[in-house]
Design a protein around this motif. Structure first.
Motif, mmCIF file in Angstrom:
data_model
loop_
_atom_site.group_PDB
_atom_site.id
_atom_site.type_symbol
_atom_site.label_atom_id
_atom_site.label_comp_id
_atom_site.label_asym_id
_atom_site.label_seq_id
_atom_site.Cartn_x
_atom_site.Cartn_y
_atom_site.Cartn_z
ATOM 1 N N HIS A 1 -106.009 -112.220 -38.806
ATOM 2 C CA HIS A 1 -106.146 -110.597 -38.849
ATOM 3 C C HIS A 1 -105.495 -109.807 -37.732
ATOM 4 O O HIS A 1 -106.219 -108.603 -37.435
ATOM 5 C CB HIS A 1 -107.554 -110.308 -39.125
ATOM 6 C CG HIS A 1 -108.085 -110.830 -40.581
ATOM 7 N ND1 HIS A 1 -109.400 -111.010 -40.616
ATOM 8 C CD2 HIS A 1 -107.524 -111.402 -41.309
ATOM 9 C CE1 HIS A 1 -109.755 -111.624 -41.755
ATOM 10 N NE2 HIS A 1 -108.528 -111.796 -42.256
ATOM 11 N N GLY A 2 -104.417 -110.413 -37.271
ATOM 12 C CA GLY A 2 -103.887 -109.638 -36.044
ATOM 13 C C GLY A 2 -104.560 -109.411 -34.815
ATOM 14 O O GLY A 2 -104.626 -108.238 -34.173
ATOM 15 N N TRP A 3 -105.333 -110.388 -34.672
ATOM 16 C CA TRP A 3 -105.924 -110.697 -33.350
ATOM 17 C C TRP A 3 -107.320 -109.573 -33.188
ATOM 18 O O TRP A 3 -107.654 -108.926 -32.391
ATOM 19 C CB TRP A 3 -105.305 -110.247 -32.014
ATOM 20 C CG TRP A 3 -104.090 -111.349 -31.990
ATOM 21 C CD1 TRP A 3 -102.945 -111.057 -31.903
ATOM 22 C CD2 TRP A 3 -104.416 -112.814 -31.824
ATOM 23 N NE1 TRP A 3 -102.117 -112.354 -32.015
ATOM 24 C CE2 TRP A 3 -102.781 -113.376 -31.791
ATOM 25 C CE3 TRP A 3 -105.177 -113.677 -31.651
ATOM 26 C CZ2 TRP A 3 -102.552 -114.728 -31.636
ATOM 27 C CZ3 TRP A 3 -105.030 -114.932 -31.521
ATOM 28 C CH2 TRP A 3 -103.805 -115.776 -31.609
ATOM 29 N N LYS A 4 -107.888 -109.553 -34.588
ATOM 30 C CA LYS A 4 -109.108 -108.293 -34.660
ATOM 31 C C LYS A 4 -110.058 -109.260 -35.442
ATOM 32 O O LYS A 4 -109.649 -110.191 -36.321
ATOM 33 C CB LYS A 4 -108.488 -107.225 -35.516
ATOM 34 C CG LYS A 4 -107.558 -106.584 -34.741
ATOM 35 C CD LYS A 4 -107.213 -105.220 -35.766
ATOM 36 C CE LYS A 4 -106.062 -104.438 -35.140
ATOM 37 N NZ LYS A 4 -105.175 -103.669 -36.175
ATOM 38 N N SER A 5 -111.399 -108.915 -35.177
ATOM 39 C CA SER A 5 -112.425 -109.628 -35.573
ATOM 40 C C SER A 5 -112.599 -109.087 -37.158
ATOM 41 O O SER A 5 -112.002 -108.044 -37.452
ATOM 42 C CB SER A 5 -113.646 -109.517 -34.902
ATOM 43 O OG SER A 5 -114.074 -108.099 -34.993
ATOM 44 N N ASP A 6 -113.255 -110.030 -38.027
ATOM 45 C CA ASP A 6 -113.571 -109.470 -39.211
ATOM 46 C C ASP A 6 -114.208 -108.206 -39.459
ATOM 47 O O ASP A 6 -115.064 -107.968 -38.575
ATOM 48 C CB ASP A 6 -114.166 -110.631 -40.034
ATOM 49 C CG ASP A 6 -113.568 -111.872 -40.220
ATOM 50 O OD1 ASP A 6 -112.280 -111.921 -40.172
ATOM 51 O OD2 ASP A 6 -114.132 -113.054 -40.517
#
Length: 167
Positions: free
Chosen positions: A162-167
């Motif tokens: 997710h592009g180094w982003k959390s859910d």
């Protein structure tokens, strides 16, 4: 003194384990090459994204480890729901115990009960199978069983995807 010698003998495999970590994780590489590649890819990308990140060991693709130094390591019936569901868990068993009478690994859906003697290396899909181990028969003070496990959380793969982003 006997207790110290007994403890040191029980710990010797753990020291060998750390010395041979690449060889042990190499078991996963040899027997499960696609899973290995998936783990290594994440490991390389995570290290690039987070250069100051602490890792277990150089060239070890597992991101998590747990030690159960007992002295009577027992795991209750569970599924490791936070581990990568398509991944593997490497389990290293050691200690001074009668593996014929206790400490067996139980894999419920597979309907298997496996002996796990001192020095055993078990590789299981811990997020996909309900598992536990049987308590030692002789009990406290008479036998010792220790377990060291390595695994990777599924959330790390999602975080990267997710592009180094959390859910």
């Amino acid at each position: 003194v006997k207790r110290i010698i007994k403890y040191a003998m029980g710990m010797r495999p753990l020291l060998l384990f750390f010395c041979k970590l690449n060889a042990l994780t190499g078991l996963v590489k040899n027997w499960f090459p696609k899973i290995w590649s998936h783990y290594v890819e994440l490991h390389q990308e995570m290290c690039k994204e987070n250069p100051d990140m602490d890792i277990i060991a150089q060239h070890c693709p597992f991101f998590g480890m747990s030690q159960n130094f007992g002295p009577e390591a027992v795991s209750v019936c569970h599924v490791d729901t936070k581990n990568l569901v398509s991944g593997l868990c490497l389990i290293f068993v050691f200690g001074l115990f009668d593996f014929k009478k206790g400490g067996h690994l139980v894999l419920h859906e597979a309907e298997l009960i496996l002996e796990a003697p001192h020095g055993s290396i078990l590789i299981i899909p811990s997020a996909a199978l309900t598992h536990e181990n049987i308590a030692l028969l002789l009990g406290a003070g008479k036998e010792e069983r220790y377990v060291f496990t390595m695994y990777s959380a599924g959330g790390l793969f999602r975080y990267r995807d997710h592009g180094w982003k959390s859910d």
